[in-house]
Design an enzyme around this catalytic site. Structure first.
Site, PDB file in Angstrom:
ATOM      1  N   HIS A 160       0.855  -1.103   0.050  1.00 46.17           N
ATOM      2  CA  HIS A 160      -0.195   0.043   0.077  1.00 46.17           C
ATOM      3  C   HIS A 160       0.836   1.375   0.124  1.00 46.17           C
ATOM      4  O   HIS A 160       2.026   1.025   0.570  1.00 46.17           O
ATOM      5  CB  HIS A 160      -0.815  -0.020   1.505  1.00 46.17           C
ATOM      6  CG  HIS A 160      -1.958   1.077   1.310  1.00 46.17           C
ATOM      7  ND1 HIS A 160      -1.623   2.364   1.887  1.00 46.17           N
ATOM      8  CD2 HIS A 160      -3.257   0.940   1.183  1.00 46.17           C
ATOM      9  CE1 HIS A 160      -2.777   2.902   1.666  1.00 46.17           C
ATOM     10  NE2 HIS A 160      -3.851   2.125   1.486  1.00 46.17           N
ATOM     11  N   ASP A 199       2.472  -4.561   8.064  1.00 49.27           N
ATOM     12  CA  ASP A 199       1.392  -3.814   7.944  1.00 49.27           C
ATOM     13  C   ASP A 199       0.325  -4.842   7.963  1.00 49.27           C
ATOM     14  O   ASP A 199       0.041  -5.431   7.122  1.00 49.27           O
ATOM     15  CB  ASP A 199       1.666  -3.061   6.376  1.00 49.27           C
ATOM     16  CG  ASP A 199       0.414  -2.362   6.172  1.00 49.27           C
ATOM     17  OD1 ASP A 199      -0.727  -2.418   6.860  1.00 49.27           O
ATOM     18  OD2 ASP A 199       0.210  -1.760   4.955  1.00 49.27           O
ATOM     19  N   GLN A 219      -4.829  -4.960   7.005  1.00 50.04           N
ATOM     20  CA  GLN A 219      -5.784  -6.246   6.372  1.00 50.04           C
ATOM     21  C   GLN A 219      -5.528  -7.467   7.193  1.00 50.04           C
ATOM     22  O   GLN A 219      -6.725  -8.181   6.960  1.00 50.04           O
ATOM     23  CB  GLN A 219      -5.575  -6.194   5.078  1.00 50.04           C
ATOM     24  CG  GLN A 219      -5.805  -5.074   3.986  1.00 50.04           C
ATOM     25  CD  GLN A 219      -7.242  -4.607   4.227  1.00 50.04           C
ATOM     26  OE1 GLN A 219      -8.120  -5.192   4.530  1.00 50.04           O
ATOM     27  NE2 GLN A 219      -7.256  -3.295   3.769  1.00 50.04           N
ATOM     28  N   LYS A 241     -10.754  -0.650  10.193  1.00 49.11           N
ATOM     29  CA  LYS A 241     -10.977  -1.799   9.451  1.00 49.11           C
ATOM     30  C   LYS A 241     -11.336  -2.970  10.382  1.00 49.11           C
ATOM     31  O   LYS A 241     -11.398  -3.959   9.828  1.00 49.11           O
ATOM     32  CB  LYS A 241      -9.536  -2.070   8.831  1.00 49.11           C
ATOM     33  CG  LYS A 241      -9.131  -0.859   8.076  1.00 49.11           C
ATOM     34  CD  LYS A 241      -8.207  -1.386   6.731  1.00 49.11           C
ATOM     35  CE  LYS A 241      -7.735   0.164   6.093  1.00 49.11           C
ATOM     36  NZ  LYS A 241      -8.144   0.101   4.772  1.00 49.11           N
ATOM     37  N   CYS A 266      -4.587   2.547  -3.789  1.00 49.42           N
ATOM     38  CA  CYS A 266      -3.534   3.098  -3.168  1.00 49.42           C
ATOM     39  C   CYS A 266      -2.008   2.132  -3.431  1.00 49.42           C
ATOM     40  O   CYS A 266      -1.345   1.682  -2.399  1.00 49.42           O
ATOM     41  CB  CYS A 266      -3.597   3.293  -1.757  1.00 49.42           C
ATOM     42  SG  CYS A 266      -4.904   4.537  -1.417  1.00 49.42           S
TER      43      CYS A 266
HETATM   44  N1  PMP Z   1      -2.050  -0.809   4.406  1.00 44.69           N
HETATM   45  C1  PMP Z   1      -2.795  -1.333   3.738  1.00 44.69           C
HETATM   46  C2  PMP Z   1      -2.736  -2.733   3.478  1.00 44.69           C
HETATM   47  C3  PMP Z   1      -4.153  -0.753   3.920  1.00 44.69           C
HETATM   48  O1  PMP Z   1      -5.071  -1.872   3.309  1.00 44.69           O
HETATM   49  C4  PMP Z   1      -4.551   0.239   4.417  1.00 44.69           C
HETATM   50  C5  PMP Z   1      -5.880   1.173   4.193  1.00 44.69           C
HETATM   51  N2  PMP Z   1      -6.359   0.872   2.969  1.00 44.69           N
HETATM   52  C6  PMP Z   1      -3.466   1.379   4.874  1.00 44.69           C
HETATM   53  C7  PMP Z   1      -2.270   0.656   4.827  1.00 44.69           C
HETATM   54  C8  PMP Z   1      -3.778   2.479   5.280  1.00 44.69           C
HETATM   55  O2  PMP Z   1      -4.551   2.690   6.235  1.00 44.69           O
HETATM   56  P1  PMP Z   1      -5.000   3.831   7.018  1.00 44.69           P
HETATM   57  O3  PMP Z   1      -5.437   4.829   5.729  1.00 44.69           O
HETATM   58  O4  PMP Z   1      -6.233   3.523   7.665  1.00 44.69           O
HETATM   59  O5  PMP Z   1      -3.889   4.684   7.686  1.00 44.69           O
END
Ligand code: PMP
Length: 406
Positions: free
Chosen positions: A124, A201, A204, A227, A364
């Site tokens: 991401h 990270d 998910q 999430k 993203c």
């Molecule tokens: N890493 C992953 C794998 C994600 O899915 C996301 C959210 N789409 C993020 C990081 C970023 O999370 P946040 O926008 O809640 O900070």
């Protein structure tokens, strides 16, 4: 919370616990953000209502109680990740904030010119850009691990290409596009062999499977509350206490100090050192309720439910002519796909007309899109409230897309 098994031996979808999901609406965008469970909404209402007060400062009873609730939440997060102590949990505004904290505080101190950081193709943006900014500041280099044919991070490649110059390996525990599950224990062993730290990270992963940071052997773990059926604007960073202790503060302000004077300021020990300013008190209380909610159901039960629902969706989509499904056969709650060469935004728009909410875009993860050779994908992602009707509505919608586009 009901965890009674249904006739298939699975837990019911828990749909009724979520006021945000109307009966005729099929929410398949849980990987972007999860709907909120009723106990979370109730906890937030109480915390902003009759229980509301600041933490850590007030001597009056309500503030003392809120402080107890705030610190009890830290303990719950520690238990959720099986951290050795609640002092290893730093509240942040989310995974993005947690990663930036590590990049600024740990990175500025421990990563220097000529050092290397290992990422992967499927990260991401929030697990790419903070490291690029660190590399820019320090003169470090970034290496990007490829994926295997079925969309897993290629750990063999990482093993072959890691050097003593690598200070950090930062990888998604579960991919937000492909749902690929990392063999995190192996990644930790590979990283540690060259003395590098492993950041996972867990955005998910934390909502979908039991996480035990001590068993995984990682050095940093990050996730976002929104999430896991909790509020936005709250998340956490975990690291072993001695790692946090060696890290300097990254934001200055109230609460993170020991003593302030114009001759020099000393800082609080972790985790307070990293929580400058009045924190997101109600977010923390809501996160506590969310974790309690998923723990009452059981992460293993949630996993089984999502995997069963996803397997049905994968099987149905694989059987539709012209649908291409991305990622490994066993993905975690997330299914990216394409319908012929119809633009994913058109797919999502037509699905929306039938009350099916999916995500379309680059998620993203633009380097991953480049790798897959597409500008975007359509993505259906599942949660504890997803059920067979959602899968049927998804399939109906895709068939409508095929009809419209011939
Ligand atoms: N890493 C992953 C794998 C994600 O899915 C996301 C959210 N789409 C993020 C990081 C970023 O999370 P946040 O926008 O809640 O900070």
């Amino acid at each position: 919370v009901s965890t009674a098994l249904d006739t298939n031996g699975l837990v019911p979808s828990h749909r009724a616990d979520f006021p945000g999901i109307a009966a005729d609406w099929h929410y398949l965008d849980t990987a972007a953000t999860a709907q909120k469970a009723k106990p979370v909404l109730d906890a937030i209402a109480r915390a902003y209502g009759p229980d509301y007060a600041t933490v850590h400062r007030g001597v009056y009873e309500r503030s003392a109680n809120m402080t107890l609730a705030y610190e009890a939440a830290r303990k719950r997060v520690a238990g959720f990740l099986n951290a050795a102590s609640e002092n290893e949990i730093v509240f942040t505004s989310g995974a993005t904030d947690s990663i930036n904290l590590v990049a600024e505080s740990w990175g500025n101190k421990f990563v220097g010119e000529g050092d290397r950081i290992m990422l992967s193709r499927l990260e991401h943006h929030s697990n790419i850009v903070p490291w690029q900014m660190l590399a820019e500041r320090t003169g470090a280099h970034i290496d990007v691990a490829p994926l295997t044919g079925d969309g897993q991070i290629d750990l063999d490649w990482i093993k072959e290409n890691l050097t003593e110059r690598h200070k950090l390996v930062a990888l998604a525990h579960v991919s937000n596009v492909l749902g690929s599950l990392l063999d995190a224990k192996r990644a930790a062993a590979i990283a540690h062999k060259v003395g590098a730290k492993l950041l996972l990270d867990g955005c998910q992963a934390a909502p979908r499977l039991p996480v035990d940071v001590q068993d995984l052997g990682c050095d940093f773990y990050v996730f976002s509350g929104h999430k896991i059926y909790g509020p936005t604007g709250i998340g956490a960073l975990w690291a072993p206490y001695e790692v946090l202790e060696a890290m300097p503060p990254w934001k200055g302000g109230g609460s993170m100090i020991d003593r302030v004077s114009f001759d020099g300021t000393t800082f609080a020990p972790p985790p307070g050192r990293f929580e400058a300013g009045t924190p997101h008190i109600v977010g923390v209380v809501g996160l506590d309720a969310a974790i309690q909610y998923v723990e009452d159901i059981g992460l293993d039960v949630i996993s089984a439910h999502e995997n069963a629902t996803l397997a049905k969706a994968r099987e149905a989509l694989s059987g539709i002519n012209s649908v291409r499904v991305f990622g490994p056969d066993k993905s975690m709650g997330i299914l990216s796909f394409a319908v012929g060469d119809v633009h994913p935004h058109d797919v999502a728009t037509i699905l929306d007309e039938g009350g099916v909410a999916i995500r379309a875009g680059h998620h993203c993860a633009q380097p991953l899109m480049d790798y897959l050779g597409v500008a975007a994908t359509a993505r259906a992602s599942f949660g504890i409230y997803s059920d067979d009707d959602d899968v049927a509505a998804l399939v109906d919608g895709i068939n409508r897309v095929r009809k419209i586009f011939g």
